[in-house]
Write an enzyme that holds these catalytic residues in place. Structure first.
Site, PDB file in Angstrom:
ATOM      1  N   HIS A  85     -45.748 125.068 -21.982  1.00 47.49           N
ATOM      2  CA  HIS A  85     -45.167 126.242 -21.320  1.00 47.49           C
ATOM      3  C   HIS A  85     -44.027 126.788 -22.186  1.00 47.49           C
ATOM      4  O   HIS A  85     -43.291 126.022 -22.817  1.00 47.49           O
ATOM      5  CB  HIS A  85     -44.649 125.842 -19.929  1.00 47.49           C
ATOM      6  CG  HIS A  85     -44.275 127.038 -19.105  1.00 47.49           C
ATOM      7  ND1 HIS A  85     -43.097 127.710 -19.303  1.00 47.49           N
ATOM      8  CD2 HIS A  85     -44.940 127.697 -18.128  1.00 47.49           C
ATOM      9  CE1 HIS A  85     -43.045 128.735 -18.457  1.00 47.49           C
ATOM     10  NE2 HIS A  85     -44.157 128.745 -17.739  1.00 47.49           N
ATOM     11  N   GLY A 129     -41.200 135.800 -15.448  1.00 49.82           N
ATOM     12  CA  GLY A 129     -39.970 135.919 -14.649  1.00 49.82           C
ATOM     13  C   GLY A 129     -39.226 137.227 -14.847  1.00 49.82           C
ATOM     14  O   GLY A 129     -38.065 137.355 -14.459  1.00 49.82           O
ATOM     15  N   GLU A 142     -41.178 127.823 -21.525  1.00 46.70           N
ATOM     16  CA  GLU A 142     -39.839 127.297 -21.216  1.00 46.70           C
ATOM     17  C   GLU A 142     -39.640 125.925 -21.859  1.00 46.70           C
ATOM     18  O   GLU A 142     -38.530 125.578 -22.269  1.00 46.70           O
ATOM     19  CB  GLU A 142     -39.642 127.244 -19.691  1.00 46.70           C
ATOM     20  CG  GLU A 142     -39.451 128.648 -19.126  1.00 46.70           C
ATOM     21  CD  GLU A 142     -39.936 128.836 -17.699  1.00 46.70           C
ATOM     22  OE1 GLU A 142     -40.168 127.849 -16.991  1.00 46.70           O
ATOM     23  OE2 GLU A 142     -40.090 130.008 -17.298  1.00 46.70           O
TER      24      GLU A 142
END
Ligand code: PGA
Length: 249
Positions: free
Chosen positions: A92, A171, A94
């Protein structure tokens, strides 16, 4: 083919009670939606108390690449499998950004997962800067080539899920255009076909993730021809997430 809808709770919610309540509300909401496969990926610590409900699958958000040993803080694929999970998210953005994951560590994790029955959800995607400088295709190509390095086609056919998650869309409330996401989905399959062959690429599911909500979810599946979605923010509100799953069938 059933769309695969994966909820990535990330580092949420703050307590086990909130996790249980959110999970129960989602289970109740999706129990009659048999036309989609719904997966919840909670923080590791909540998995054991939530796992085991029929009609909903459990996943983890990351894993380590060794099975056992002196690796403080790590969780192995074997441990995750033992808890009853079916999927594990790897690479991912992040994790790449805050925990310095590289294509090489992602490759090790995919290989480790393929030693178990777990299905890797291999995340790839370009940053805003890479997109603006016209590098999206080469970035995606390289993430696939290095992420799948030395992995035989027979190991990933019908096993691997690839999630296209443009970093700028995650996000941000700024989702990728459905047509563009669909085109990138085709590119991903083409690169996999180049590495292996069409027999392997046609057995790989490509999902989209990045600011998916109940309003745009259906379009990625029905118009963009993506095989599923990886959902962050919108998976933390049961009502919104259930509405999102309904739109995909
Ligand atoms: P988002 O996150 O839905 O909040 O954009 C998606 C993801 O990071 O998997």
């Amino acid at each position: 083919m059933k769309p695969l809808i994966i909820a990535n709770w990330k580092c949420n919610p703050a307590t086990a009670l909130e996790a249980k309540n959110l999970y129960s509300a989602v289970v109740e909401g999706v129990k009659n939606i048999k036309e989609a496969e719904t997966v919840i990926c909670p923080p590791f610590i909540y998995i054991e108390s939530l796992a085991g409900t029929p009609n909903i699958e459990m996943g983890a958000q990351d894993c380590f690449w060794e099975a056992l040993g002196a690796y403080t803080g790590e969780i192995s694929p074997q441990m995750i499998e033992d808890l009853g999970c079916k999927y594990v998210i790897v690479g991912h953005s992040e994790r790449r950004r805050y925990f310095f994951e590289t294509d090489e560590t992602v490759n090790k994790k995919i290989k480790a997962l393929l030693q178990t029955k777990l299905i890797p959800v291999f995340c790839i995607g370009e940053t805003q800067k890479e997109r603006e400088s016209g590098k999206s295709e080469v970035i995606i190509r390289n993430q696939i080539i290095f992420g799948l390095k030395n992995i035989p086609g027979a190991k990933i056919a019908n096993r691997l899920v690839v999630a296209y998650e443009p970093v700028w869309a995650i996000g941000s409330g700024n989702p990728c255009d459905v047509k563009e996401a669909g085109k990138t989905g085709q590119l991903i399959l083409k690169v996999i076909e180049e590495i292996y062959n069409s027999d392997v690429s046609r057995k790989i599911k490509v999902l989209y993730g990045g600011s998916v909500n109940s309003k745009n979810a259906g379009d990625y599946i029905k118009k963009g021809k993506l095989r599923g979605l990886l959902v962050g923010g919108s998976s933390l509100k049961a009502e919104e997430f259930v509405a999102l799953v309904k739109k995909t069938v």
